[in-house]
Design a protein around this motif. Structure first.
Motif, short mmCIF file in Angstrom:
data_model
loop_
_atom_site.label_atom_id
_atom_site.label_comp_id
_atom_site.label_asym_id
_atom_site.label_seq_id
_atom_site.Cartn_x
_atom_site.Cartn_y
_atom_site.Cartn_z
N ASP A 154 0.80 -1.22 0.00
CA ASP A 154 0.00 0.00 0.00
C ASP A 154 0.83 1.28 0.00
O ASP A 154 0.28 2.38 0.04
CB ASP A 154 -0.94 0.01 1.22
CG ASP A 154 -1.95 -1.13 1.19
OD1 ASP A 154 -2.13 -1.74 0.11
OD2 ASP A 154 -2.56 -1.40 2.24
N GLY A 155 2.17 1.14 -0.03
CA GLY A 155 3.03 2.31 -0.02
C GLY A 155 3.04 3.06 1.30
O GLY A 155 3.19 4.29 1.32
N LEU A 156 2.90 2.35 2.41
CA LEU A 156 2.85 2.97 3.73
C LEU A 156 4.18 2.85 4.45
O LEU A 156 4.88 1.83 4.35
CB LEU A 156 1.78 2.31 4.60
CG LEU A 156 0.33 2.71 4.34
CD1 LEU A 156 -0.60 1.81 5.13
CD2 LEU A 156 0.11 4.17 4.74
N HIS A 157 4.50 3.86 5.22
CA HIS A 157 5.66 3.82 6.10
C HIS A 157 5.27 3.15 7.42
O HIS A 157 4.09 2.95 7.71
CB HIS A 157 6.16 5.24 6.35
CG HIS A 157 6.63 5.92 5.10
ND1 HIS A 157 7.96 6.01 4.76
CD2 HIS A 157 5.94 6.53 4.10
CE1 HIS A 157 8.07 6.66 3.61
NE2 HIS A 157 6.86 6.97 3.18
N ALA A 158 6.29 2.82 8.23
CA ALA A 158 6.05 2.24 9.55
C ALA A 158 7.02 2.87 10.55
O ALA A 158 8.12 3.30 10.18
CB ALA A 158 6.23 0.73 9.51
N TYR A 159 6.61 2.90 11.80
CA TYR A 159 7.39 3.57 12.85
C TYR A 159 7.25 2.79 14.16
O TYR A 159 6.21 2.17 14.42
CB TYR A 159 6.90 5.00 13.05
CG TYR A 159 7.50 5.70 14.24
CD1 TYR A 159 8.81 6.15 14.22
CD2 TYR A 159 6.75 5.89 15.40
CE1 TYR A 159 9.37 6.78 15.33
CE2 TYR A 159 7.30 6.51 16.51
CZ TYR A 159 8.61 6.96 16.47
OH TYR A 159 9.16 7.57 17.57
N TRP A 195 12.30 4.08 11.77
CA TRP A 195 11.38 4.37 10.66
C TRP A 195 11.66 3.39 9.52
O TRP A 195 12.79 3.00 9.29
CB TRP A 195 11.64 5.81 10.18
CG TRP A 195 10.68 6.27 9.14
CD1 TRP A 195 10.89 6.32 7.80
CD2 TRP A 195 9.37 6.79 9.34
NE1 TRP A 195 9.80 6.83 7.14
CE2 TRP A 195 8.84 7.14 8.08
CE3 TRP A 195 8.58 7.01 10.48
CZ2 TRP A 195 7.57 7.67 7.92
CZ3 TRP A 195 7.31 7.53 10.32
CH2 TRP A 195 6.81 7.87 9.05
N ARG A 196 10.61 3.00 8.84
CA ARG A 196 10.76 2.11 7.69
C ARG A 196 9.93 2.64 6.53
O ARG A 196 8.74 2.83 6.63
CB ARG A 196 10.29 0.69 8.04
CG ARG A 196 10.49 -0.32 6.90
CD ARG A 196 9.89 -1.65 7.31
NE ARG A 196 10.08 -2.70 6.32
CZ ARG A 196 9.32 -2.90 5.27
NH1 ARG A 196 8.28 -2.11 5.02
NH2 ARG A 196 9.55 -3.92 4.46
N ALA A 197 10.62 2.87 5.42
CA ALA A 197 9.94 3.24 4.18
C ALA A 197 9.44 1.99 3.49
O ALA A 197 10.03 0.91 3.62
CB ALA A 197 10.91 4.01 3.27
#
Length: 200
Positions: A154-159, A195-197
């Motif tokens: 989905d093109g989402l980042h994660a933190y 953070w993860r792209a």
């Protein structure tokens, strides 16, 4: 063989609280929030219950089918958070509900809020726990990877904020990058914002 994962609901509440308490009661951050061990053993469960209730209400909770591991997540939109006029003060409310005499319950909420990224929508891993006798089997990795796979699609980042060096290194292997400055709890341990792209 894969790890079966499902979305937890209200019926899972007591089992998940028991799991979070058992897995995290000796974590460095929990030990900082409740420095006196006897008090921690009596009160930590209430904090885990409060976190779980918020996740069930405002986020989502994934558990392994056998109940040995759980992860609490929020889908966070871009933009400032918690600044609405008249909005209730989350850290203060949490302290009042869990341990009114313990300012550290409130302090950690304020410190993590202050460093939380606001520029991009992301999935926030608030807590993850694996039953102590099942650690090292890849259950936590399976829970995180399931969400990260969706983030990639989905093109989402994660933190997240890693609470110890071992988990920091695990998250790095999953594609998270340390954001460069630790959150150093007053007279306590560091936390590592990561953070993860999305991977294309």
């Amino acid at each position: 063989m894969g790890v079966a994962i499902r979305r937890a609901g209200a019926a899972d509440r007591e089992d998940v609280i028991r799991l979070l308490d058992a897995a995290l009661v000796h974590d460095p951050v929990s030990s900082w929030v409740f420095p006196e061990e006897g008090h921690r053993l009596r009160t930590h469960r209430a904090l885990m219950g409060a976190f779980l209730d918020i996740a069930l209400d405002e986020g989502y909770v994934d558990v392994t089918e056998d109940g040995a591991a759980a992860a609490l997540w929020w889908s966070v939109p871009a933009g400032p958070h918690g600044d609405d006029a008249g909005a209730e003060d989350g850290p203060a409310l949490l302290r009042r509900a869990v341990d009114p005499g313990n300012e550290r319950v409130e302090v950690i909420g304020r410190l993590t809020e202050a460093i939380h990224p606001t520029d991009r929508a992301h999935e926030y891993l608030h807590l993850i726990a694996v039953r102590p006798d099942r650690q090292g089997e890849g259950l936590g990795t399976a829970l995180v990877t399931a969400v990260l796979d969706r983030c990639d699609r989905d093109g989402l980042h994660a933190y997240l904020e890693a609470s110890n060096a071992r988990s920091r290194d695990l998250y790095a292997r999953l594609g998270f990058t340390f954001m460069g400055t630790t959150l150093d709890l007053p007279d306590g341990p560091p936390m590592w914002p990561m953070w993860r792209a999305p991977r294309v």
